[in-house]
Write a protein that holds these residues in place. Structure first.
Motif, PDB file in Angstrom:
ATOM      1  N   GLY A 216       0.798  -1.220   0.000  1.00  0.00           N
ATOM      2  CA  GLY A 216       0.000   0.000   0.000  1.00  0.00           C
ATOM      3  C   GLY A 216       0.831   1.270   0.000  1.00  0.00           C
ATOM      4  N   HIS A 217       2.118   1.127  -0.275  1.00  0.00           N
ATOM      5  CA  HIS A 217       3.005   2.292  -0.238  1.00  0.00           C
ATOM      6  C   HIS A 217       2.536   3.388  -1.195  1.00  0.00           C
ATOM      7  N   PHE A 218       2.102   3.006  -2.379  1.00  0.00           N
ATOM      8  CA  PHE A 218       1.704   4.006  -3.360  1.00  0.00           C
ATOM      9  C   PHE A 218       0.289   4.523  -3.127  1.00  0.00           C
ATOM     10  N   ASP A 219      -0.441   3.941  -2.183  1.00  0.00           N
ATOM     11  CA  ASP A 219      -1.661   4.569  -1.692  1.00  0.00           C
ATOM     12  C   ASP A 219      -1.306   5.715  -0.743  1.00  0.00           C
ATOM     13  N   ALA A 224       4.435   9.380  -5.778  1.00  0.00           N
ATOM     14  CA  ALA A 224       5.814   8.897  -5.728  1.00  0.00           C
ATOM     15  C   ALA A 224       6.232   8.334  -7.080  1.00  0.00           C
ATOM     16  N   LYS A 225       7.493   8.572  -7.430  1.00  0.00           N
ATOM     17  CA  LYS A 225       8.041   8.081  -8.688  1.00  0.00           C
ATOM     18  C   LYS A 225       9.209   7.147  -8.380  1.00  0.00           C
ATOM     19  N   LEU A 226       9.077   5.893  -8.796  1.00  0.00           N
ATOM     20  CA  LEU A 226      10.093   4.878  -8.570  1.00  0.00           C
ATOM     21  C   LEU A 226      10.650   4.440  -9.909  1.00  0.00           C
ATOM     22  N   ILE A 227      11.979   4.349 -10.004  1.00  0.00           N
ATOM     23  CA  ILE A 227      12.631   3.888 -11.229  1.00  0.00           C
ATOM     24  C   ILE A 227      13.340   2.571 -10.946  1.00  0.00           C
ATOM     25  N   LEU A 228      13.161   1.606 -11.833  1.00  0.00           N
ATOM     26  CA  LEU A 228      13.839   0.315 -11.772  1.00  0.00           C
ATOM     27  C   LEU A 228      14.671   0.142 -13.029  1.00  0.00           C
ATOM     28  N   GLY A 229      15.885  -0.336 -12.881  1.00  0.00           N
ATOM     29  CA  GLY A 229      16.744  -0.573 -14.028  1.00  0.00           C
ATOM     30  C   GLY A 229      16.541  -1.942 -14.633  1.00  0.00           C
ATOM     31  N   ARG A 254      -4.050  -4.939   1.780  1.00  0.00           N
ATOM     32  CA  ARG A 254      -5.229  -4.460   1.075  1.00  0.00           C
ATOM     33  C   ARG A 254      -4.930  -3.182   0.287  1.00  0.00           C
ATOM     34  N   PRO A 255      -4.030  -3.260  -0.690  1.00  0.00           N
ATOM     35  CA  PRO A 255      -3.822  -2.078  -1.526  1.00  0.00           C
ATOM     36  C   PRO A 255      -5.088  -1.752  -2.300  1.00  0.00           C
ATOM     37  N   LEU A 259      -1.576  -4.196  -9.181  1.00  0.00           N
ATOM     38  CA  LEU A 259      -0.167  -3.921  -9.466  1.00  0.00           C
ATOM     39  C   LEU A 259       0.029  -3.247 -10.820  1.00  0.00           C
ATOM     40  N   PRO A 260      -0.617  -3.711 -11.900  1.00  0.00           N
ATOM     41  CA  PRO A 260      -0.439  -3.008 -13.171  1.00  0.00           C
ATOM     42  C   PRO A 260      -0.856  -1.541 -13.116  1.00  0.00           C
ATOM     43  N   GLU A 261      -1.852  -1.212 -12.308  1.00  0.00           N
ATOM     44  CA  GLU A 261      -2.264   0.190 -12.187  1.00  0.00           C
ATOM     45  C   GLU A 261      -1.184   1.017 -11.490  1.00  0.00           C
ATOM     46  N   TYR A 262      -0.610   0.478 -10.416  1.00  0.00           N
ATOM     47  CA  TYR A 262       0.476   1.204  -9.755  1.00  0.00           C
ATOM     48  C   TYR A 262       1.673   1.362 -10.680  1.00  0.00           C
ATOM     49  N   VAL A 263       2.004   0.309 -11.416  1.00  0.00           N
ATOM     50  CA  VAL A 263       3.131   0.387 -12.342  1.00  0.00           C
ATOM     51  C   VAL A 263       2.885   1.471 -13.378  1.00  0.00           C
ATOM     52  N   ALA A 264       1.644   1.561 -13.866  1.00  0.00           N
ATOM     53  CA  ALA A 264       1.320   2.563 -14.880  1.00  0.00           C
ATOM     54  C   ALA A 264       1.490   3.983 -14.366  1.00  0.00           C
TER      55      ALA A 264
END
Length: 337
Positions: A216-219, A224-229, A254-255, A259-264
């Protein structure tokens, strides 16, 4: 060639490089902890400490117009003493700012922070962004707390103030790999070739990212902007299965979204060290070209091969331009000449 912006490009302080190169035992130890051989690491170390003719010449030949530099792993995260970590983060940021100032059209920086002291890390991030002009922060995985055997991860409550500062400053956090904690090394016993970028780095970093996604971090931090290499550390390929099995077994998490929505909305990925047509096409289908950015992972990977690959990758010309420079220019406010 298309102009390119690269943003997982490492440096090491020349003083540390000199110490390692002068001590075969220390070099062998550092190589082993990174999952590489000393024969591989020695020439890499030479390039890590160099900021002028070699690095810039390699960028020129690859069409890389601008690079965001960051302290190589494990960096500040491995310093057990909190006060020492805080002091070293400031020293590294000042040193990096000096290198950027010598080539401001070619270089920017990601801050190093000592999450061993979260309040000081937030203050140092603010200084690095508002005073030094850095573009965000790069964190090398978990942070050692108390001793080298224990680490803490970015979804833990102790870091919420730090994330509030990130959100306020509106800058990204680049989550970079480091070897897993000693307790997780049993899997690699007798197989040192698996510990580093060959295998272990990706699984460690993807797991760290999934902690953020499922907790639930992105709730709590919707901007927040996270970058993965490394084209998302294989997470794009595993996204459907992870979401599917989580829906069947959420336990107490309980996010609010999938997950695809957060990634987007919250995650960008780079091509660093992963110059594969198949992996890129999968990432475009899973994440979308708007959230993919070119990177090399220099000097662990070479600029020339990365540039040649993105120039010919089987994607649309519009997506190629977005990935090569457009997305990074928009995210970081970089203007190319």
């Amino acid at each position: 060639m298309l102009p390119k912006i690269a943003l997982e490009e490492a440096y090491e302080h020349p003083e540390r490089v000199a110490r390692l190169l002068a001590d075969e035992e220390a070099l062998a130890d550092a190589s082993d902890r990174g999952g590489v051989t000393p024969e591989f690491y020695r020439p890499v170390m030479e390039k890590l400490r160099e900021f002028d003719d070699v690095r810039l010449g390699s960028m020129d030949r690859a069409g890389i117009a601008h690079t965001i530099l960051s302290l190589t792993a494990p960096g500040i995260q491995s310093i057990v003493d909190p006060a020492a970590a805080t002091a070293e983060a400031r020293r590294q940021n000042d040193f990096l700012a000096e290198q950027v100032a010598r080539h401001p059209d070619r270089y920017s920086g990601f801050a190093a922070v000592a999450l061993q002291e979260p309040e000081n890390a937030a203050a140092e991030l603010r200084r690095a962004v508002t005073e030094l002009g850095f573009k965000g922060v790069l964190v090398n995985g978990y942070t050692n707390v108390g001793d080298p055997e224990h680490g803490s991860y970015l979804d833990e409550p102790r870091y919420r103030g730090f994330w509030e500062t990130l959100a306020e400053l509106d800058v990204p956090l680049y989550l970079h790999p480091r070897p897993s904690l000693p307790g997780g090394q049993a899997l690699y016993a007798g197989h040192p070739e698996m510990k580093g970028a060959t295998w272990g780095f990706g699984t460690e970093t993807a797991s760290h990212a999934v902690r953020l996604l499922l907790s639930g971090h992105f709730d709590r931090f919707p901007t927040a902007k996270l970058i993965l290499g490394h084209l998302g550390e294989a997470l794009p390929a595993l996204l459907w299965r992870t979401q599917n099995m989580f829906q069947a077994n959420p336990f107490d998490q309980r996010p609010r979204r999938t997950l695809p929505e957060y990634v987007a909305d919250n995650i960008w990925i780079t091509t660093s060290g992963t110059f594969s047509d198949h992996a890129l096409i999968n990432a475009v289908l899973s994440v979308g070209a708007d959230h993919i950015m070119f990177s090399v992972d220099y000097p662990y990977s070479e600029n020339a091969g990365a540039a040649e690959w993105i120039e010919r990758a089987p994607i649309s010309e519009l997506d190629r331009r977005k990935i090569a420079h457009g997305n990074a220019a928009a995210l970081f406010g970089i203007e190319l000449g």
